[in-house]
Motif scaffolding. Sequence first.
Motif: not given
Length: 498
Positions: A270-287
């Motif tokens: 659970n925490p790992l997939s939450n982290i992964s999801t947050s990271c993906q969103i951040l990557l997609e929304e860079v800038g």
Amino acid sequence: MIPTIRGALQRHSLQGKITLGYYAVAAIILVASLFFVGELRTLEARVMLGQRATDLFNTVLEIRRFERNFFLHQQPADLVENGRYIKLAQDMLTANRADFAAIATQARLTQLRTRLNDYQRQMAAFSAADWRQFEAAEPQVRLLGQKVVAIAEEMAGSERRQIQTTLASFRTLLLGVILSMALLIVVIGRALSQRVVRPLKEMESSVEAISANRRETLSAPSNDREILSIIAAFNHMLKELDLRQKSLMRSERMASLGTMLSGVAHELNNPLSNISTSCQILLEEVGESDVATQKLYLEQIDQQTERARSIVRSLLDFSRERAFRKEAVLLRPLVAQTVGFVRGEVSAKSVVQLSIPEDLRVLADAQRLQQVFVNLIRNAMEGLGPQGRIDISAQIVHAGEPPAGTALGEGCEAKGAMVEICVTDNGPGIAPDILPRIFDPFFTTKDVGHGMGLGLFIVYEIVDEHGGCIAVESAPGQGATFCIRLPATDAGNNKGAQ
Ligand code: ADP
């Protein structure tokens, strides 16, 4: 080899003490026997003297009998017999001078001798050709004879009385000696039993204290060799048992760790997939996203990383070996986490329901308590069907309220407030014939390789270590309820739980 008295005195041993006791009793019996032998000899000598006096008296009576016959029938033969007995009496007095000196005074003996000689002389006068010329002397001779009989009778009588007195004092003495011997033997017996039995009794109460967990080792109640070697052997055995118990605990913990690993993997997911999801969103929304949104995702990543770390830390805590330490443990998170760890074994449709107040605390060693929950929850889960359900509840109970379940709950030191935690399942239940054995070490109904039979034994040990108790209620087909009671923390910690 026969132990010597010195050896018995020198050596501190039960054998030495018992030997000493035997020697003391033997010495008392020997002294008493020697004393009685001496007393019997005195009595024997007295009886001999009595015999002498009686013999003399009988001889004097014979003298008088022939004297009477002579005066009645005037037969010279009677006179001869009379003279013979007079001589016999005189010889007796001479031959047993020393004996008679012990019976009568010297003056009395001289008187007897003189009267006997006078009597002899007067009787001899009758042997003359015509004894009738001496007829007038007959009453005087009779009187003399009577005096001789009187002295002999008095001597025989006094000796008889002496013998009776000696016998009476011997009887008193015998009674006294027997009583004092019995008293001495009782005193020696008591002293011996105190010295031998007291250390054994003390050992018995120490062993009881050990089994009640009030002490850890036996101390020597005396420095007797046998006691010291029993104490050493017993303490060695306790140490070995302790080591073995620790090793059993360790292997059981390892088995529990195995069970928990799949649950932990699931929990970490659970925490790992939450982290992964947050990271993906951040990557997609860079800038594109603003700083506040980026901060939100980063905080989530931080929280989830912390959650994962805490799961790993709990697992490490559980696996690490450490000394027993009681503290106020918040119950609900510990149970929830344990359920999460063990969840890998639950069927997807099974429900685990917690009814534990948020702020309920228990005074316990967190690691050991977790082991208890792992074992109880794992057992409950193992028999569950597709509609399986496990209820874990906890509440404060007070001393005097009977624990749920069977008599196995006895022994609970329910002083003041206790926390009662019950794990109920709707699994297959437990048959009445195996119910009394489920807490025995190595008792299992599972197939080889599926259960060691140590789970409930360890639960029992841990609960006992906390001064708590455990009870179980179950019937085949009706599930099982295991309730444990553990000391509550101060009332203040459990305000909301009341
Ligand atoms: P193990 O689980 O290795 O068999 P335990 O000491 O934990 O050893 O359990 C002993 C036995 O008690 C089990 O084999 C099982 O028969 C019975 N048992 C324990 N808990 C339950 C339960 N919740 N429901 C039914 N049977 C149980």
